[in-house]
Design a protein around this motif. Structure first.
Motif, PDB file in Angstrom:
ATOM      1  N   ARG A  74       0.730  -1.291   0.031  1.00 50.89           N
ATOM      2  CA  ARG A  74       0.002   0.167  -0.124  1.00 50.89           C
ATOM      3  C   ARG A  74       1.000   0.993  -0.035  1.00 50.89           C
ATOM      4  O   ARG A  74       0.439   2.378  -0.660  1.00 50.89           O
TER       5      ARG A  74
ATOM      6  N   LYS B 223      -1.375  -7.215   6.832  1.00 50.37           N
ATOM      7  CA  LYS B 223      -2.669  -7.085   6.087  1.00 50.37           C
ATOM      8  C   LYS B 223      -2.962  -5.776   5.711  1.00 50.37           C
ATOM      9  O   LYS B 223      -3.727  -5.397   4.745  1.00 50.37           O
ATOM     10  N   THR B 224      -2.890  -4.797   6.763  1.00 51.55           N
ATOM     11  CA  THR B 224      -3.082  -3.409   6.270  1.00 51.55           C
ATOM     12  C   THR B 224      -2.004  -2.795   5.236  1.00 51.55           C
ATOM     13  O   THR B 224      -2.356  -1.858   4.709  1.00 51.55           O
ATOM     14  N   SER B 225      -0.896  -3.386   5.243  1.00 52.73           N
ATOM     15  CA  SER B 225       0.014  -3.088   4.275  1.00 52.73           C
ATOM     16  C   SER B 225      -0.049  -3.727   2.762  1.00 52.73           C
ATOM     17  O   SER B 225       0.543  -3.265   1.718  1.00 52.73           O
TER      18      SER B 225
ATOM     19  N   MET C 291      -1.310  -8.543  11.303  1.00 48.94           N
ATOM     20  CA  MET C 291      -2.341  -7.184  10.964  1.00 48.94           C
ATOM     21  C   MET C 291      -1.557  -6.112  10.237  1.00 48.94           C
ATOM     22  O   MET C 291      -2.048  -5.494   9.309  1.00 48.94           O
TER      23      MET C 291
END
Length: 335
Positions: free
Chosen positions: A162, A210-212, A207
């Motif tokens: 991201r 997953k957010t990256s 976590m």
């Protein structure tokens, strides 16, 4: 046993040392054990490689950490190449000491059986305050141009997250202009990362991963607009693991390794592995980690870890044989 059914590819992390602390990597690089750091002993490694070659392994991927920090790397390349005229080497590096004259001379000598993979994740060193030590620096560009001029097969590996996805299209354009092929990879979710501010482990790391994570759809759409043609399946030396597709722009290619397409698993993985449901990497390659640990690339199942340190050639052969057998019966699992 029919060796033609087996994988003939072995990855080796010769060191956990690295000059970079990329946030999506971990302190031990591609080595498997979180508490095991250091560099493989050259004499022990030669014995393992010799046995692997006798079992039909002809393609060796050398990685780390950063392998160019290891003084014996030129001698290791020569050792593998002299085992037989059918051996090949893929060198994964961030380019740290790739401009060393001794190393470059050896690479050029064996360029018909080598390819160089340089990790480059961005055009700029910083993106919104996040440090990208593996960026398209003048040094990396100069090294790439030198390799291309010497007709040494060269590609950039780009891990898309991201944080850097906004730069990937420009990076593709600049790489093609340099004459360098590219491999695009999405982020593998794992339970350990350097992170952007501190080392992360366990659920906190998962976590963060997953957010990256960034899906590759927009990159694939861009490649479809700039490419002359494409192939749904595009492999070079290893057909196992996550499916890869290819996009061709003139004389160059971009390979995409997209974990959302699933991965190949062995019957043992499917029937016996406690991590099967949470594993996205699949059965990619046999791997030697620092500590002389034989395992599967990225595998968390310690039942499939073999300690080779201090073992006889017969014991090493038995362990390698058991790992190689896993690749004889595989199937693709879609997520």
């Amino acid at each position: 046993m029919n060796k033609s059914k087996r994988i003939n590819y072995l990855a080796i992390s010769i060191t956990t040392d690295c000059n970079c602390n990329c946030f999506y990597c971990k302190p031990t690089g591609e080595s498997i054990l979180p508490n095991m750091k250091g560099t493989l002993n050259f004499q022990s490694l030669k014995k393992i490689i010799k046995v692997a070659y006798e079992l039909g392994i002809t393609t060796f991927r050398i990685t780390g950490g950063e392998p160019t920090t290891v003084s014996y790397l030129p001698n290791l390349i020569c050792y593998i190449m002299k085992l037989g005229n059918n051996t090949k080497i893929r060198l994964n590096t961030n380019g740290y000491k790739l401009d060393d004259e001794e190393l470059l001379t050896i690479i050029e000598l064996y360029k018909e059986r080598m390819d160089i993979v340089i990790s480059v994740d961005s055009v700029n060193e910083y993106i919104q305050g996040v440090h990208y030590p593996k960026y398209l620096s003048p040094k990396v560009q100069n090294i790439a141009m030198k390799l291309v001029k010497q007709k040494i097969p060269t590609r950039f590996n780009v891990v898309v997250t991201r944080q850097n996805i906004s730069e990937v299209k420009t990076l593709i354009d600049k790489s093609i202009a340099l004459g360098v092929n590219i491999k695009i990879l999405d982020l593998i979710i794992q339970n350990e990362y350097f992170g952007t501010n501190k080392n992360l482990n366990g659920e906190e790391a998962i976590m963060f991963g997953k957010t990256s994570y960034a899906p590759l759809e927009s990159i694939i759409e861009y490649l479809e607009t700039i490419s002359d043609r494409s192939k749904e399946k595009y492999h070079m030396w290893n057909t196992f693991g996550i499916p890869r597709s290819g996009y061709f722009i003139g004389n160059h290619w971009v390979q995409v390794k997209d974990s959302s397409r699933g991965a190949e698993y062995s019957k043992v993985c499917i029937e016996k592995c406690p991590y099967y449901d949470s594993c996205n990497e699949g059965l990619f390659s046999p791997f030697i980690s620092v500590g002389e640990i034989l395992h599967l690339s990225g595998c968390r199942n310690k039942d499939l870890y073999y300690t080779l340190k201090g073992k006889s050639e017969a014991e090493i052969k038995k362990a390698l044989d058991e790992i190689l057998t896993l690749f004889e019966n595989t199937e693709l699992r879609k997520h």
